[in-house]
Design an enzyme around this catalytic site. Structure first.
Site, PDB file in Angstrom:
ATOM      1  N   ASP A 196       3.446   1.895  -1.622  1.00 20.46           N
ATOM      2  CA  ASP A 196       3.920   2.249  -2.966  1.00 20.46           C
ATOM      3  C   ASP A 196       2.805   2.468  -3.978  1.00 20.46           C
ATOM      4  O   ASP A 196       2.924   3.317  -4.860  1.00 20.46           O
ATOM      5  CB  ASP A 196       4.831   1.142  -3.510  1.00 20.46           C
ATOM      6  CG  ASP A 196       6.114   0.997  -2.723  1.00 20.46           C
ATOM      7  OD1 ASP A 196       6.566   2.004  -2.167  1.00 20.46           O
ATOM      8  OD2 ASP A 196       6.642  -0.126  -2.661  1.00 20.46           O
ATOM      9  N   THR A 197       1.737   1.670  -3.875  1.00 19.80           N
ATOM     10  CA  THR A 197       0.827   1.580  -5.021  1.00 19.80           C
ATOM     11  C   THR A 197      -0.659   1.713  -4.721  1.00 19.80           C
ATOM     12  O   THR A 197      -1.471   1.707  -5.647  1.00 19.80           O
ATOM     13  CB  THR A 197       1.025   0.213  -5.722  1.00 19.80           C
ATOM     14  OG1 THR A 197       0.696  -0.837  -4.792  1.00 19.80           O
ATOM     15  CG2 THR A 197       2.449   0.036  -6.201  1.00 19.80           C
ATOM     16  N   ARG A 198      -1.043   1.820  -3.441  1.00 21.30           N
ATOM     17  CA  ARG A 198      -2.467   1.780  -3.110  1.00 21.30           C
ATOM     18  C   ARG A 198      -3.270   2.861  -3.837  1.00 21.30           C
ATOM     19  O   ARG A 198      -4.348   2.607  -4.372  1.00 21.30           O
ATOM     20  CB  ARG A 198      -2.666   1.940  -1.604  1.00 21.30           C
ATOM     21  CG  ARG A 198      -4.140   1.859  -1.184  1.00 21.30           C
ATOM     22  CD  ARG A 198      -4.340   2.193   0.273  1.00 21.30           C
ATOM     23  NE  ARG A 198      -3.500   1.386   1.137  1.00 21.30           N
ATOM     24  CZ  ARG A 198      -3.732   0.109   1.441  1.00 21.30           C
ATOM     25  NH1 ARG A 198      -4.789  -0.485   0.927  1.00 21.30           N
ATOM     26  NH2 ARG A 198      -2.917  -0.556   2.234  1.00 21.30           N
ATOM     27  N   GLY A 250       0.805  -1.212   0.000  1.00 21.43           N
ATOM     28  CA  GLY A 250       0.000   0.000   0.000  1.00 21.43           C
ATOM     29  C   GLY A 250       0.838   1.263   0.000  1.00 21.43           C
ATOM     30  O   GLY A 250       0.460   2.286  -0.574  1.00 21.43           O
ATOM     31  N   GLU A 307       1.587 -13.196   2.583  1.00 22.91           N
ATOM     32  CA  GLU A 307       0.595 -13.328   1.512  1.00 22.91           C
ATOM     33  C   GLU A 307       1.210 -14.088   0.348  1.00 22.91           C
ATOM     34  O   GLU A 307       0.603 -15.001  -0.216  1.00 22.91           O
ATOM     35  CB  GLU A 307       0.178 -11.939   1.008  1.00 22.91           C
ATOM     36  CG  GLU A 307      -1.004 -11.322   1.680  1.00 22.91           C
ATOM     37  CD  GLU A 307      -1.393 -10.004   1.031  1.00 22.91           C
ATOM     38  OE1 GLU A 307      -2.210  -9.298   1.631  1.00 22.91           O
ATOM     39  OE2 GLU A 307      -0.874  -9.669  -0.050  1.00 22.91           O
TER      40      GLU A 307
END
Length: 283
Positions: free
Chosen positions: A25-27, A23, A89
């Protein structure tokens, strides 16, 4: 025993795609746009918007969401490996992928695939934060990163000359194609269909640029579906055709005339096969 391919066809999944990402970096950027594109195409996507603090263990609900997903998109970024949450994950995703029933696709966002594979550069620096706290897990995480980076995927910086919108389009198209293949399981109880399809194919004249209409009639009461036009109106039937063909769930048809114009404008130039069931009225 059923094969792995048949088991994925028969199993019911809650999600089509599980998104794994950092999150930090890219959320609000790449993942936000990717999720919106998948959702617009009717692809049910799990995107966890509530992360536990770094160092906390992945919870049962998230593990179950991974189990309940058909496909996985792993968005590797500079800080992905700094999160034990993301790395755990990844372990679960690769466990499901290695069973051969479901597939994971890596996306490399602002990092090189070799950096993920060899854990060098910013990826290596991110992974280093765990050396003092999670030494027992680091070996497993390194192996998972290596295996995931060797899978077929997308390097955003090198896809479509770095145009993110085009890269996302490519990802969605590949996922749509994969899901279409998964969902096209043929009912083995449909005996005799091969011969009937051989008789039908010449009538379709596939490859011509003209319009072909073919009518197939049969006895009523044999288990065919109730006609949607009578239940919901012609505009809802038009709306469903447009949504299915264009892969856009945002299309709304408020009237039959509007639906006619939309179909003329949006479907012109496309090659499509539309099947209308229980047609007993010219309208």
């Amino acid at each position: 025993m059923a094969s792995s391919s048949s088991s994925i066809h028969n199993k019911s999944y809650l999600y089509d795609v599980f998104l794994s990402f950092s999150g930090e970096d890219t959320r609000k950027t790449f993942v936000d746009h990717l999720f919106a594109a998948l959702d617009q195409h009717g692809i049910r996507t799990f995107k966890d918007d509530e992360r536990l603090e770094k160092g906390k263990k992945i919870n049962f609900e998230l593990l179950q969401s991974i189990e309940d997903s058909r496909l996985y998109i792993i968005v590797f970024s500079k800080h992905y490996a700094s999160s034990s949450w993301c790395l755990n994950e990844l372990l679960k995703i690769m466990e499901c992928h290695n069973k051969g029933e479901r597939f994971a696709f890596p996306v490399f966002y602002d990092v090189d695939p070799s950096e993920v594979r060899k854990q060098t550069g910013p990826v290596g620096e991110a992974l280093a934060v765990h050396m003092n706290k999670n030494k027992s897990e680091v070996g497993k995480w390194r192996e998972a990163l290596k295996k995931a980076s060797n899978l077929s995927g997308w390097d955003v910086r090198k896809t479509s000359n770095g145009h993110e919108a085009k890269a996302i389009k490519s990802i969605v198209e590949r996922v749509s194609l994969e899901l279409r293949y998964i969902k096209m399981g043929v009912d083995d109880n449909l005996v005799g269909m091969e011969r009937r399809m051989q008789d039908l194919n010449p009538c379709l004249e596939i490859g011509t640029k003209d319009v072909r209409m073919i009518g197939i009639k049969g006895m009523g009461g044999a288990g065919k579906t109730t006609e949607r036009a009578f239940k919901f109106g012609l505009e809802k039937l038009q709306e469903q055709v447009l949504r299915d063909v264009l892969k856009d769930n945002g299309i709304i048809v408020s009237g039959v005339h509007e639906g006619e114009n939309l179909m003329k404008n949006r479907l012109c130039g496309k090659e499509v096969l539309i099947v209308l069931d229980d047609v007993d009225d010219i309208d």
